[in-house]
Design an enzyme around this catalytic site. Structure first.
Site, PDB file in Angstrom:
ATOM      1  N   ASP A 120       6.616  32.633 -31.518  1.00  0.00           N
ATOM      2  CA  ASP A 120       5.300  33.099 -31.061  1.00  0.00           C
ATOM      3  C   ASP A 120       4.513  33.628 -32.260  1.00  0.00           C
ATOM      4  O   ASP A 120       3.961  34.724 -32.225  1.00  0.00           O
ATOM      5  CB  ASP A 120       5.474  34.178 -29.988  1.00  0.00           C
ATOM      6  CG  ASP A 120       4.187  34.406 -29.191  1.00  0.00           C
ATOM      7  OD1 ASP A 120       3.269  33.569 -29.301  1.00  0.00           O
ATOM      8  OD2 ASP A 120       4.107  35.418 -28.482  1.00  0.00           O
ATOM      9  N   THR A 163       4.545  47.082 -23.583  1.00  0.00           N
ATOM     10  CA  THR A 163       3.614  48.032 -24.186  1.00  0.00           C
ATOM     11  C   THR A 163       4.298  48.688 -25.385  1.00  0.00           C
ATOM     12  O   THR A 163       5.472  49.052 -25.301  1.00  0.00           O
ATOM     13  CB  THR A 163       3.216  49.115 -23.161  1.00  0.00           C
ATOM     14  OG1 THR A 163       2.664  48.445 -22.026  1.00  0.00           O
ATOM     15  CG2 THR A 163       2.176  50.066 -23.721  1.00  0.00           C
ATOM     16  N   VAL A 164       3.558  48.800 -26.477  1.00  0.00           N
ATOM     17  CA  VAL A 164       4.115  49.434 -27.671  1.00  0.00           C
ATOM     18  C   VAL A 164       3.618  50.868 -27.738  1.00  0.00           C
ATOM     19  O   VAL A 164       2.421  51.129 -27.601  1.00  0.00           O
ATOM     20  CB  VAL A 164       3.719  48.651 -28.951  1.00  0.00           C
ATOM     21  CG1 VAL A 164       4.247  49.358 -30.185  1.00  0.00           C
ATOM     22  CG2 VAL A 164       4.263  47.237 -28.886  1.00  0.00           C
ATOM     23  N   LEU A 190       0.210  52.417 -28.253  1.00  0.00           N
ATOM     24  CA  LEU A 190      -0.499  51.813 -29.388  1.00  0.00           C
ATOM     25  C   LEU A 190      -1.187  50.524 -28.977  1.00  0.00           C
ATOM     26  O   LEU A 190      -2.171  50.114 -29.566  1.00  0.00           O
ATOM     27  CB  LEU A 190       0.490  51.517 -30.526  1.00  0.00           C
ATOM     28  CG  LEU A 190       1.104  52.729 -31.203  1.00  0.00           C
ATOM     29  CD1 LEU A 190       2.221  52.309 -32.144  1.00  0.00           C
ATOM     30  CD2 LEU A 190       0.034  53.481 -31.983  1.00  0.00           C
ATOM     31  N   GLY A 191      -0.652  49.869 -28.001  1.00  0.00           N
ATOM     32  CA  GLY A 191      -1.259  48.619 -27.551  1.00  0.00           C
ATOM     33  C   GLY A 191      -0.374  47.946 -26.531  1.00  0.00           C
ATOM     34  O   GLY A 191       0.798  48.294 -26.370  1.00  0.00           O
ATOM     35  N   ARG A 192      -0.975  46.993 -25.856  1.00  0.00           N
ATOM     36  CA  ARG A 192      -0.241  46.330 -24.781  1.00  0.00           C
ATOM     37  C   ARG A 192      -0.334  44.827 -24.957  1.00  0.00           C
ATOM     38  O   ARG A 192      -1.390  44.289 -25.271  1.00  0.00           O
ATOM     39  CB  ARG A 192      -0.875  46.736 -23.455  1.00  0.00           C
ATOM     40  CG  ARG A 192      -0.096  46.281 -22.260  1.00  0.00           C
ATOM     41  CD  ARG A 192      -0.633  46.911 -21.011  1.00  0.00           C
ATOM     42  NE  ARG A 192      -2.078  46.702 -20.860  1.00  0.00           N
ATOM     43  CZ  ARG A 192      -2.765  47.088 -19.800  1.00  0.00           C
ATOM     44  NH1 ARG A 192      -2.164  47.727 -18.837  1.00  0.00           N
ATOM     45  NH2 ARG A 192      -4.055  46.860 -19.716  1.00  0.00           N
ATOM     46  N   GLY A 193       0.756  44.133 -24.800  1.00  0.00           N
ATOM     47  CA  GLY A 193       0.761  42.671 -24.869  1.00  0.00           C
ATOM     48  C   GLY A 193       1.318  42.118 -23.577  1.00  0.00           C
ATOM     49  O   GLY A 193       1.520  42.855 -22.611  1.00  0.00           O
ATOM     50  N   ALA A 194       1.564  40.815 -23.582  1.00  0.00           N
ATOM     51  CA  ALA A 194       2.043  40.176 -22.361  1.00  0.00           C
ATOM     52  C   ALA A 194       3.479  40.558 -22.042  1.00  0.00           C
ATOM     53  O   ALA A 194       3.903  40.516 -20.898  1.00  0.00           O
ATOM     54  CB  ALA A 194       1.927  38.664 -22.500  1.00  0.00           C
ATOM     55  N   THR A 195       4.232  40.916 -23.070  1.00  0.00           N
ATOM     56  CA  THR A 195       5.650  41.170 -22.825  1.00  0.00           C
ATOM     57  C   THR A 195       5.990  42.655 -22.717  1.00  0.00           C
ATOM     58  O   THR A 195       7.109  42.994 -22.362  1.00  0.00           O
ATOM     59  CB  THR A 195       6.496  40.548 -23.948  1.00  0.00           C
ATOM     60  OG1 THR A 195       5.945  40.951 -25.198  1.00  0.00           O
ATOM     61  CG2 THR A 195       6.505  39.038 -23.864  1.00  0.00           C
TER      62      THR A 195
END
Ligand SMILES: Nc1ncnc2c1ncn2[C@@H]1O[C@H](COP(=O)(O)OP(=O)(O)OP(=O)(O)O)[C@@H](O)[C@H]1O
Length: 633
Positions: free
Chosen positions: A139, A21-22, A14-19
Site C-alpha cells: 500500500d 486511528t493513529v 493524530l489521524g485516521r485512515g481506513a485501517t
C-alpha cells in the site's frame, strides 16, 4: 488519557485512515518496552474493530509479530510492540515528528526532479530492506511516507522520509474482511496484477514507487479517473505519458517501474541505485560523465531475480477465468491457511483450490489495450481528468464502491443487494481523509471490461527500451505542464552541457544533486497551448545522439486518430460585446470623477474661489473694453 494494554497511554488522535486511528501516546513510567524509555512518546495505531474482531486477522497479527518487530531500517518507522487485548489490536511505533508526504505535497507543491529522485531513493532503500526480509508493503503511497524533520529549525532543516504501515494491507486482506471481487489498496497506486487479482510479488511495491515518483515531481499520479474502477482500468489499459518537466533519465526510471508486466520492473535495490545516479546526473553542477551515466540508467534497472511473493494473492477473481491462481503455497513465505481460505470462497475455481501454476503469458494477454474499452480512449481520459478538483485532481478516492449483485446495482431479478459490509461503514466514516486504502467491490462484468484483450507488448530486452517515448518525435505525448524544472536538466533531449535549447527557459539554479533537503518546485503554470507544444524542435536537437542515447528512444508507433474537439466557449457569459469591458472602465472613471467633483464643490472653499475668479475676470474684461473704447474713440 486512555490506557492501551498494560504499558501504554494514548493522549490525542493524530489521524485516521481506513485501517485504524493513529494516536499520540507514551510508554507508562513503570513499563519496560525493548527499544524505548519509560515515559517516551510513541505512536499507537489502534486497528478498527472490524479488523480486531476477525479471528484470521488476530491470528496473522500474532504470527507476523516477529517480522514486524524485526523490520529495522533508517527509512522505516520502527514497530516497537503489538498489543492484543480483548477486542483491541494496536501497533506501537516510534513517533515521527513531521507531516506525511501527502500533506506535504498538498501544502508545498511538487518537488524538483533532483529532490524527488533523492527522496524516492530512500523509500526504495526501505523497500529493498523489507523485501529482503520477505515483507511486501502493498500500500505504498505518499500518505504512508512520514517526513521526520532533522537539523536546525529555520536553517538547514532536512526531511527524512520514513515508510510506515508495513503489514497493514496484509492484515486487512483477510478472507473474513475482503471477499470475492475485492482488493485492498489505494486505487491510484494499485499495480495491474493486484487490480486483476493475479499473484503479487514485491514488484507491486516498485510499481507503487513509480507512481509516487511521478506524483512527486508533477503533483499528480499518472493514472486518473472519475472513480476507483476508472482508475483501475487506467492502470491496466493506459501507458503513462512523459510530462514535459521530467528529465529523460528520471522518466526512464518511472517508465520501467510502471511496466504492466511485473517481471520487467526493477528490483528495489536497483531502483535505489538508479535514482541516485539520476539525481547526480540531472543537477546543474553535473559533469558530462555524470550526465552520461544518468542517460544510461536503463542498464542499471535490473529486475529482482527473486521477488518476494505475497502469500495468498491471486485467487480473488479466479472465478472470472483471468488466469488467477493461488500458487504461492510452496514459497518461502507461504501462507497455506490463506490459500485454503481463498479456495473455500463461493465462486472459487478448481484452479485456485488446486494451486495451478501462474501463467505469465495469460497475464500479458489479459491487459486491456489503450482505447480497447469503449469510453476510455486517450481523448476521454483527458476530458475526464479532474485536474482542478479540490483534491488535486485525483478524483474522489475515498469513494467506496457499493456492493453489487450479479445483475448489477439496479438488477431487479437477481438476488437482493447485500447488506453493507462492515468495511463499507468504516471506510465511509473515514471519508474526511483522501488517499484512503480501499476495499473495492467489483461485479464480474465490470472486471471483464477491465480485462479486454489487447495486443501483447513487445518482448522486453535489456538495454533496449521499446516503449520509451521520444517527446521530440511525438510532441503530443508530452503534455508540458509548464512549470520550470529546478534540476537544471534541459528538457526533451537537449544536451545538458550545452544549456537549454532555444525557445526553452534556462534552467533555474537548483540545489546540488546530493542535497537532501526537499525544496518544493514552483507551482505548476497553466498548460501551454498545443500549438506551442507542437513546434518543431530546432535542427540541432534533431542531430543523431551517441549510440547509447539513440538506443533508448526508438520511434513510437502512430498515435490513434483523434476526433477534433469542440471549441471551448470563451466564458460563461454567452453575450460577448467587443469593447464592453473598456466602456465599463470608462464609465467607472467618469463616475469617480463626478463624485470627486461634487465632493470638492461641497466640502471645500472652491465655490468662493470660483466667485472671486469670476468677479476678477468680469472686472478685467470691463476694464479692457472701457480702455479699448477710449483708445478707439
Ligand atoms: N508513527 C507515526 N508518527 C506520527 N504520526 C503518524 C505515525 N503514523 C501515522 N501517523 C499519522 O497518522 C495519520 C493516520 O495514519 P494512517 O496510517 O492511519 O493513515 P493512512 O495511511 O491514510 O491510513 P490507511 O493506509 O489505513 O488509509 C497520518 O496522517 C499520519 O501522518
Amino acid at each position: 488519557m486512555r490506557p492501551v494494554g498494560s504499558k501504554y497511554l494514548i493522549e490525542e488522535a493524530l489521524g485516521r485512515g481506513a485501517t485504524g486511528t493513529v494516536w499520540r501516546g507514551r510508554v507508562r513510567d513503570d513499563a519496560t518496552v525493548p527499544g524505548t524509555q519509560p515515559g517516551q512518546q510513541v505512536a499507537v495505531k489502534v486497528l478498527r474493530e472490524e479488523l480486531a474482531g476477525d479471528p484470521d486477522v488476530v491470528m496473522r497479527f500474532l504470527r507476523e509479530r516477529s517480522v514486524l518487530l524485526r523490520l529495522s531500517h533508517p527509512n522505516i518507522v520502527r514497530v516497537r510492540d503489538l498489543v492484543v487485548e480483548g477486542d483491541l489490536l494496536a501497533l506501537v511505533m516510534d513517533l515521527v515528528d513531521g507531516p506525511d508526504l501527502y500533506r506535504y505535497l498538498r501544502s508545498n507543491g511538487p518537488l524538483s526532479p533532483v529532490a524527488g529522485a533523492l527522496l524516492m531513493a530512500q523509500v526504495a532503500d526501505a523497500l529493498a530492506a523489507s523485501h529482503a526480509d520477505g515483507v511486501v508493503h502493498r500500500d505504498l503511497k505518499p500518505a504512508n511516507v512520514l517526513l521526520a524533520t532533522t537539523g536546525e529549525p529555520g536553517g538547514g532543516e532536512l526531511m527524512h522520509p520514513m515508510l510506515t504501515d508495513f503489514g497493514i494491507a496484509r492484515l486487512a486482506d483477510s478472507p473474513g474482511i475482503t471477499r470475492t471481487h475485492e482488493f485492498v489498496g489505494t486505487p491510484a497506486y494499485v499495480a495491474p496484477e493486484s487490480a486483476e487479482g493475479r499473484p503479487q510479488t514485491s514488484a507491486v511495491d516498485v510499481y507503487g514507487a513509480g507512481i509516487m515518483l511521478y506524483e512527486l515531481v508533477t503533483g499528480r499520479p499518472p493514472f486518473q479517473g472519475d472513480g476507483p474502477l476508472a482508475i483501475l482500468h487506467a492502470h491496466l489499459a493506459q501507458e503513462p505519458e512523459r510530462p514535459g518537466t521530467m528529465p529523460e533519465p528520471l522518466w526512464t526510471v518511472v517508465e520501467r517501474c510502471l511496466r504492466k508486466e511485473p517481471r520487467e520492473r526493477p528490483g528495489a535495490t536497483a531502483l535505489a541505485q538508479a535514482l541516485r545516479v539520476v539525481a547526480v546526473g540531472i543537477g546543474v553542477h553535473s559533469t558530462p560523465a555524470q550526465v552520461d551515466e544518468a542517460l544510461a540508467v536503463g542498464a542499471l534497472l535490473l529486475p529482482d531475480p527473486e521477488p518476494a511473493p505475497v502469500p495468498g494473492t491471486g485467487g480473488a477473481f479466479g472465478g472470472l477465468g483471468l488466469g488467477a491462481a493461488g500458487v504461492l503455497g510452496d514459497g518461502p513465505h507461504a501462507d497455506p491457511t490463506q490459500v485454503l481460505g481463498r479456495a473455500g470462497l463461493p465462486g472459487a475455481t478448481p484452479t485456485e483450490a488446486g494451486g495451478a501454476q501462474y501463467d505469465p503469458a495469460a497475464a500479458t494477454r489479459l491487459m486491456g489495450a489503450p482505447g480497447a474499452a469503449p469510453g476510455y480512449g486517450s481523448e476521454d481520459r483527458t476530458r475526464t481528468m479532474p485536474a482542478s478538483g479540490p483534491d488535486g485532481g485525483q478524483g474522489d478516492r475515498t469513494r467506496v464502491m457499493p456492493p453489487v449483485g450479479p445483475d448489477g446495482p439496479d438488477g431487479q431479478d437477481g438476488p437482493q443487494p447485500e447488506q453493507p459490509h462492515p468495511w463499507q461503514t468504516q471506510l465511509r466514516a473515514a471519508r474526511d481523509r483522501n488517499q484512503q486504502t480501499e476495499v473495492g467491490y467489483f461485479e464480474p462484468e465490470e472486471l471483464r471490461q477491465l480485462q479486454e484483450p489487447q495486443v501483447a507488448p513487445p518482448p522486453f530486452q535489456y538495454g533496449r527500451d521499446p516503449r520509451r517515448q521520444n517527446p521530440q518525435q511525438n510532441p503530443q505525448q508530452n503534455p508540458g505542464y509548464g512549470y520550470p524544472q529546478q534540476g537544471g536538466y534541459p528538457q526533451q533531449g537537449g544536451d545538458p552541457r550545452r544549456g537549454a535549447a532555444p525557445g526553452h527557459r534556462r534552467p533555474q539554479a537548483a540545489p546540488p544533486p546530493y542535497e537532501q533537503s526537499y525544496e518544493p518546485a514552483p507551482a505548476p503554470a497553466p498548460q501551454r497551448p498545443p500549438a506551442r507544444r507542437a513546434e518543431p524542435a530546432p535542427a540541432r536537437r534533431a542531430e543523431p545522439a551517441p549510440a547509447r542515447r539513440q538506443e533508448a528512444a526508438p520511434p513510437r508507433e502512430a498515435a490513434p486518430h483523434r476526433e477534433p474537439r469542440e471549441p471551448r466557449p470563451r466564458s460563461r457569459n454567452r453575450m460577448y460585446i467587443p469593447g464592453l469591458g473598456c466602456l465599463k472602465g470608462c464609465l467607472m472613471v467618469l463616475l469617480i470623477l463626478a463624485i470627486a467633483a461634487a465632493a470638492l464643490w461641497n466640502f471645500t472653499p472652491l465655490p468662493q474661489w470660483w466667485d472671486h475668479a469670476y468677479d476678477l475676470i468680469d472686472r478685467s474684461s470691463t476694464w479692457v473694453s472701457q480702455h479699448w473704447h477710449s483708445l478707439t474713440s
